[in-house]
Design an enzyme around this catalytic site. Structure first.
Site, PDB file in Angstrom:
ATOM      1  N   TYR A 226       0.841  -1.205   0.000  1.00 41.80           N
ATOM      2  CA  TYR A 226       0.000   0.000   0.000  1.00 41.80           C
ATOM      3  C   TYR A 226       0.882   1.264   0.000  1.00 41.80           C
ATOM      4  CZ  TYR A 226      -3.108   3.753   1.237  1.00 41.80           C
ATOM      5  OH  TYR A 226      -3.771   4.959   1.215  1.00 41.80           O
TER       6      TYR A 226
ATOM      7  N   ARG B 269       1.818   8.686  12.841  1.00 39.35           N
ATOM      8  CA  ARG B 269       1.426   9.951  13.484  1.00 39.35           C
ATOM      9  C   ARG B 269      -0.082  10.206  13.400  1.00 39.35           C
ATOM     10  NH1 ARG B 269       2.960  14.850  10.080  1.00 39.35           N
ATOM     11  NH2 ARG B 269       1.033  14.088   9.178  1.00 39.35           N
TER      12      ARG B 269
ATOM     13  N   ARG C 234     -10.526   5.003   8.782  1.00 37.42           N
ATOM     14  CA  ARG C 234      -9.587   4.482   7.803  1.00 37.42           C
ATOM     15  C   ARG C 234      -8.473   3.799   8.577  1.00 37.42           C
ATOM     16  NH1 ARG C 234      -7.584   8.158   3.850  1.00 37.42           N
ATOM     17  NH2 ARG C 234      -7.907   6.316   2.590  1.00 37.42           N
TER      18      ARG C 234
ATOM     19  N   PHE D  30      15.549  19.476  -1.289  1.00 40.15           N
ATOM     20  CA  PHE D  30      14.159  19.084  -1.507  1.00 40.15           C
ATOM     21  C   PHE D  30      13.896  17.667  -0.967  1.00 40.15           C
ATOM     22  CE2 PHE D  30      11.414  16.618  -4.404  1.00 40.15           C
ATOM     23  CZ  PHE D  30      10.203  17.237  -4.172  1.00 40.15           C
TER      24      PHE D  30
HETATM   25  C1  D61 Z   1      11.860  13.007  -2.164  1.00 37.52           C
HETATM   26  C2  D61 Z   1      11.114  14.119  -1.785  1.00 37.52           C
HETATM   27  C3  D61 Z   1       9.789  13.984  -1.505  1.00 37.52           C
HETATM   28  C4  D61 Z   1       9.170  12.740  -1.570  1.00 37.52           C
HETATM   29  C5  D61 Z   1       9.930  11.627  -1.948  1.00 37.52           C
HETATM   30  C6  D61 Z   1      11.284  11.784  -2.230  1.00 37.52           C
HETATM   31  C7  D61 Z   1       9.329  10.384  -2.029  1.00 37.52           C
HETATM   32  C8  D61 Z   1       8.005  10.255  -1.763  1.00 37.52           C
HETATM   33  C9  D61 Z   1       7.240  11.343  -1.386  1.00 37.52           C
HETATM   34  C10 D61 Z   1       7.816  12.575  -1.301  1.00 37.52           C
HETATM   35  C11 D61 Z   1       5.797  11.142  -1.104  1.00 37.52           C
HETATM   36  C12 D61 Z   1       5.556  11.096   0.359  1.00 37.52           C
HETATM   37  C13 D61 Z   1       4.132  11.075   0.747  1.00 37.52           C
HETATM   38  C14 D61 Z   1       4.044  11.279   2.241  1.00 37.52           C
HETATM   39  C15 D61 Z   1       2.848  12.045   2.640  1.00 37.52           C
HETATM   40  N1  D61 Z   1       1.677  11.239   2.422  1.00 37.52           N
HETATM   41  C16 D61 Z   1       0.588  11.701   1.804  1.00 37.52           C
HETATM   42  O1  D61 Z   1       0.509  12.827   1.395  1.00 37.52           O
HETATM   43  C17 D61 Z   1      -0.536  10.684   1.657  1.00 37.52           C
HETATM   44  O2  D61 Z   1      -1.046  10.672   0.364  1.00 37.52           O
HETATM   45  C18 D61 Z   1      -0.291   9.861  -0.529  1.00 37.52           C
HETATM   46  C19 D61 Z   1      -0.834   9.978  -1.945  1.00 37.52           C
HETATM   47  C20 D61 Z   1      -0.574  11.345  -2.544  1.00 37.52           C
HETATM   48  C21 D61 Z   1       0.864  11.705  -2.597  1.00 37.52           C
HETATM   49  C22 D61 Z   1       0.998  13.129  -2.963  1.00 37.52           C
HETATM   50  C23 D61 Z   1       2.419  13.654  -2.940  1.00 37.52           C
HETATM   51  C24 D61 Z   1       3.046  13.908  -1.742  1.00 37.52           C
HETATM   52  C25 D61 Z   1       4.290  14.482  -1.711  1.00 37.52           C
HETATM   53  C26 D61 Z   1       4.929  14.852  -2.890  1.00 37.52           C
HETATM   54  C27 D61 Z   1       4.271  14.604  -4.122  1.00 37.52           C
HETATM   55  C28 D61 Z   1       3.020  14.000  -4.129  1.00 37.52           C
HETATM   56  C29 D61 Z   1       4.890  15.030  -5.306  1.00 37.52           C
HETATM   57  C30 D61 Z   1       6.081  15.676  -5.276  1.00 37.52           C
HETATM   58  C31 D61 Z   1       6.720  15.924  -4.067  1.00 37.52           C
HETATM   59  C32 D61 Z   1       6.158  15.498  -2.883  1.00 37.52           C
HETATM   60  C33 D61 Z   1      -1.594  10.983   2.722  1.00 37.52           C
HETATM   61  O3  D61 Z   1      -2.125  12.250   2.558  1.00 37.52           O
HETATM   62  C34 D61 Z   1      -3.004  12.712   3.563  1.00 37.52           C
HETATM   63  C35 D61 Z   1      -2.314  13.488   4.633  1.00 37.52           C
HETATM   64  O4  D61 Z   1      -1.110  13.349   4.820  1.00 37.52           O
HETATM   65  O5  D61 Z   1      -2.993  14.272   5.291  1.00 37.52           O
HETATM   66  C36 D61 Z   1      -2.640   9.873   2.666  1.00 37.52           C
HETATM   67  O6  D61 Z   1      -3.732  10.058   2.166  1.00 37.52           O
HETATM   68  O7  D61 Z   1      -2.270   8.812   3.175  1.00 37.52           O
HETATM   69 MG    MG Z   2      -4.850   8.874   0.791  1.00 38.44          MG
END
Ligand code: D61
Ligand code: MG
Length: 421
Positions: free
Chosen positions: A168, A212, A225, A285
């Protein structure tokens, strides 16, 4: 005014906080004039609590691509997260989302507040997407397709085993890591790293979020959820929601510590990924969110508050991390400090104490072996504020200047309020 107390307790937070605020204002002023790009950057600042600032520091064409990548996935996630959409409506939208990127007319109303605005006016995002270079478009489309399919799979399936949990997290965050690596490569600034390393970058961030956000996710209306894997929580309670009840406090904290120990597995890969980066802006970044994650895990470990409310790193410490993260030595230093903090919290009566300590020892060793620890001064582990008379005079002068400045220009009171927020 709770944060004024925080500033007095941690006086050296003030400078990075002010600097961060100025950087945020500067970023807002740089929003492009075209309506679709204007919408995208305004939205980025509204929907992303932590990523907007680090995205803003990238160079122009890569910055545009990462901004659109973020908004597209945030929109996809808004569909996934909206528990009021019926499964038979939600699944086809998730599966076809990557095709909607090419259709300027498409939109689907869901989510709340700023997320609803993003969904209702998604045409601005698709318009901007269509202006990106083809190599960027392909990377974004591919990841959106795979993430949508993965999310759809888990709409109908619970996270049972730790393998399900990793799967997931791969869909919702590991793939972001893979996509970002492709975007960095397409910009000509970085080599393409192995997928497993990019995946770990995302897994470490996502698992920290899932740990968290326990309470927020379990209390979600109309339906809770659940992302904590049954294989872990069933060792401690019969139902995941039982962890929030006071009578289960001991078990809850043990389960939490088990989850933190599970997340620590990804640190080794993440450090390897970051150490291979060459571009300073890309490095920052990537590194800032990872440091925030290990800091958050150190804060959550053995902390019953995770089951009672929101546990977050104080804003001042976040501002310091953003201000001082420049090189890999800074990353090793912060991972070292936070791992030591975490280790100091491990109680030998915890069922996983041994394995937790082993994982922390592995991280500490990597940081020590980097040979860069003694070059820096720790700013993370310090229990008491170190006041001296000069410091008090300086704080007093800064506060007086700030107050005089703010009362002279009333609308700017917002700055002060947000600093104290
Ligand atoms: C380097 C820098 C940033 C990085 C990376 C490597 C590798 C992965 C990520 C960022 C993604 C990390 C996601 C962690 C936060 N989680 C969420 O936001 C959850 O949603 C996941 C699906 C959508 C992802 C959107 C995303 C997030 C960060 C980004 C990106 C896209 C594009 C570019 C840069 C960063 C979480 O969201 C709800 C919440 O946190 O409130 C969920 O629904 O579980
Ligand atoms: Mg989500």
């Amino acid at each position: 005014m709770g944060s004024l107390r925080a500033i007095l307790k941690h006086p050296d937070d003030l400078y990075p906080l002010v600097k961060l605020k100025i950087a945020a204002r500067h970023a807002e002023k740089q929003i492009p004039p075209e309506p679709h790009w204007g919408f995208c950057y305004t939205m980025l600042h509204k929907v992303s609590r932590s990523f907007a600032l680090v995205i803003q520091q990238l160079d122009t064409d890569l910055r545009d691509a990462v901004c659109i990548f973020y908004l597209v996935l945030r929109a996809l996630d808004t569909v996934e997260d909206d528990t009021s959409i019926a499964t038979d409506v939600k699944v086809p939208i998730l599966m076809a989302f990557h095709r909607h990127l090419y259709d300027r007319e498409w939109h689907f109303s869901c989510g709340a507040k700023e997320y609803k605005v993003l969904m209702d006016e998604f045409h601005h995002v698709s318009t901007a997407f269509l202006e990106l270079e083809r190599s960027y478009q392909e990377a974004i489309e591919d990841i959106t397709m795979r993430m949508g399919a993965g999310m759809a799979k888990f709409i109908c399936k619970e996270v049972e085993t730790t393998d399900d949990y990793d799967e997931y997290c791969h869909y919702v965050a590991g793939l972001v890591g893979l996509g970002l690596s492709k975007l960095f490569h397409a910009s000509g600034k970085e080599d393409l790293p192995p997928d497993t390393l990019s995946n770990s970058m995302g897994l470490f961030l996502q698992k920290t979020n899932i740990i968290r956000d326990y309470l927020e996710d379990i209390n979600e209306i109309p339906k809770s959820r659940m992302f904590w894997p049954r294989q872990i929580w069933s060792k401690y309670v019969n139902k995941l929601e039982d962890l929030k009840y006071e009578e289960n406090s001991v078990k809850a904290v043990q389960c939490l510590n088990d989850m933190v120990t599970n997340a620590l597995i990804h640190v080794e890969d993440s450090l390897k990924y970051m150490s291979a980066l060459r571009d300073p802006a890309i490095f920052r970044f990537c590194a800032i969110p990872q440091i925030m994650a290990i800091g958050t895990l150190a804060l959550c470990y053995n902390n019953i508050q995770v089951f009672r409310g929101v546990v977050k790193m104080r804003r001042g410490l976040t501002a310091k991390v953003i201000d001082r993260t420049k090189t890999m030595s800074d990353v090793y230093g912060d991972f070292y400090d936070f791992s030591r903090l975490l280790k100091s919290k491990v109680d030998d009566s915890d069922p996983n104490a041994k394995i937790t300590k082993e994982r922390l020892e592995t991280i500490l060793k990597i940081c020590r072996n980097s040979g860069s620890l003694n070059k820096r001064k720790s700013y993370i582990i310090r229990s008491e504020p170190r006041y001296n008379s000069t410091m008090i005079v300086i704080i007093f002068i800064i506060l007086a200047i700030l107050l005089a400045y703010l009362s002279a220009t009333r609308p700017r009171l917002v700055l002060w309020k947000s600093l104290c927020h």
